[in-house]
Design a protein around this motif. Structure first.
Motif, PDB file in Angstrom:
ATOM      1  N   VAL A 271      -3.269  34.655  -5.204  1.00  0.00           N
ATOM      2  CA  VAL A 271      -1.908  34.149  -5.392  1.00  0.00           C
ATOM      3  C   VAL A 271      -1.051  35.153  -6.152  1.00  0.00           C
ATOM      4  O   VAL A 271       0.026  35.561  -5.705  1.00  0.00           O
ATOM      5  CB  VAL A 271      -1.922  32.790  -6.120  1.00  0.00           C
ATOM      6  N   HIS A 272      -1.550  35.579  -7.310  1.00  0.00           N
ATOM      7  CA  HIS A 272      -0.694  36.432  -8.134  1.00  0.00           C
ATOM      8  C   HIS A 272      -0.633  37.868  -7.616  1.00  0.00           C
ATOM      9  O   HIS A 272       0.368  38.557  -7.777  1.00  0.00           O
ATOM     10  CB  HIS A 272      -1.123  36.369  -9.610  1.00  0.00           C
TER      11      HIS A 272
ATOM     12  N   LEU B 277       1.713  30.448 -12.859  1.00  0.00           N
ATOM     13  CA  LEU B 277       0.427  30.708 -12.214  1.00  0.00           C
ATOM     14  C   LEU B 277      -0.650  30.974 -13.255  1.00  0.00           C
ATOM     15  O   LEU B 277      -1.792  30.525 -13.112  1.00  0.00           O
ATOM     16  CB  LEU B 277       0.556  31.899 -11.270  1.00  0.00           C
TER      17      LEU B 277
ATOM     18  N   SER C 239      -0.561  38.701  -4.451  1.00  0.00           N
ATOM     19  CA  SER C 239       0.382  38.690  -3.330  1.00  0.00           C
ATOM     20  C   SER C 239       1.804  38.889  -3.830  1.00  0.00           C
ATOM     21  O   SER C 239       2.588  39.651  -3.247  1.00  0.00           O
ATOM     22  CB  SER C 239       0.277  37.367  -2.560  1.00  0.00           C
TER      23      SER C 239
END
Length: 300
Positions: free
Chosen positions: A193-194, A296, A196
């Protein structure tokens, strides 16, 4: 092949493919590479760049430095090293001054070539900003929009890429060294997630710098490989049951953190705030980028 190893290999390829996907969006889409266009185009590019600046600020303060401090303190504690000297912080400072010294040497060697963008001051006044030869002046509806597309030097872009790549490799190493499949999946999802968001932001910064398009593609490709490389190293260490070089890894993390501090506070943020146009909106987008990464991080 045991299930844990299969999960690690799956994480390796997943990180590689998704990083390439998000990294090549700004690098290959013409809209991001256009140096001129409408007023709205210039504003949107500027705000995307501000969002990326907030992402890097959060990565510096909430991810890279805390990870390094945790690792180096664990290593020092395991080796029973006790000192009143702030050694972890000193290593960060060493990374900072290493980049500063190298950059000054490189720029001094380039002075005779007359290259303007890499000899520009890190923090510029409004008058000097509007005097840059590489600026693009976008005029629409009778309004003047200043967009400095080449404020980033290729050297600073390379240092940004290098520090992020080292950190990315250490993240992959953390996956490769895990001994449970649930922990591998948990860490891998968080990194996916991070990373990306970070690779997208990195690509935006490279596109807006003086780095040639083919080199941008090469940078993104190498950056995408770093986490899988770290996973592969972790798998090799785990399978061979060797002692990991924890101290060397921690020191390298600290040097990478110092380089990232330099790039974040002397390159990225000054670049975003060096013009008086739409200052409040820019700050809001920097805050938005920071908040996304902070959220996040908070979620784990």
């Amino acid at each position: 092949m045991e299930y844990l190893l299969q999960v690690k290999i799956g994480a390796l390829f997943g990180l590689l493919l998704l990083t390439l996907l998000f990294g090549f969006i700004p690098a290959r889409v013409k809209w991001f590479r256009a140096a001129n266009g409408t007023e709205n185009h210039g504003i949107v590019l500027s705000l995307i760049s501000c969002f990326a600046g907030g992402v890097f600020l959060a990565a510096c303060l909430l991810d890279i430095i805390p990870d390094y401090l945790s690792d180096i303190n664990d290593v020092l504690e395991s080796k029973r090293v006790e000192t009143s000297f702030p050694l972890p912080e000193f290593i960060i400072a060493a990374g900072f001054f290493f980049v500063l010294i190298i950059e000054r040497i490189v720029l001094n060697c380039r002075n005779s070539a007359g290259t303007h963008d890499e000899r520009a001051p890190l923090i510029q006044t409004n008058s000097s900003v509007h005097g840059l030869s590489h600026n693009q002046d976008l005029e629409a509806s009778g309004q003047h929009i200043h967009v400095d597309f080449h404020a980033h030097s290729s050297f600073r872009s390379f240092i940004l890429f290098l520090s992020l790549s080292l950190h990315s490799m250490f993240e992959g190493l953390a996956i490769g060294l895990q001994n449970t499949d649930s922990k591998v999946l948990e860490i891998c999802i968080a990194i996916l997630v991070h990373k990306s968001i970070i690779v997208f932001s990195l690509s935006v910064k490279l596109v807006q710098s003086a780095v040639p398009p083919l080199w941008v593609v090469a940078y993104i490709g190498v950056f995408a490989i770093m986490s899988p490389l770290g996973i592969a190293i972790g798998i090799a260490v785990t399978e061979a049951q060797l002692e990991s070089g924890a101290l060397i890894q921690a020191v390298l993390e600290g040097l990478a953190a110092g380089t990232f501090v330099y790039i974040t506070f002397l390159e990225i943020l000054p670049h975003e705030l060096n013009s008086s146009d739409r200052q409040l909106l820019k700050v809001l987008f920097i805050l938005l980028g920071f908040s996304v990464m902070a959220g996040l991080t908070f979620m784990g």
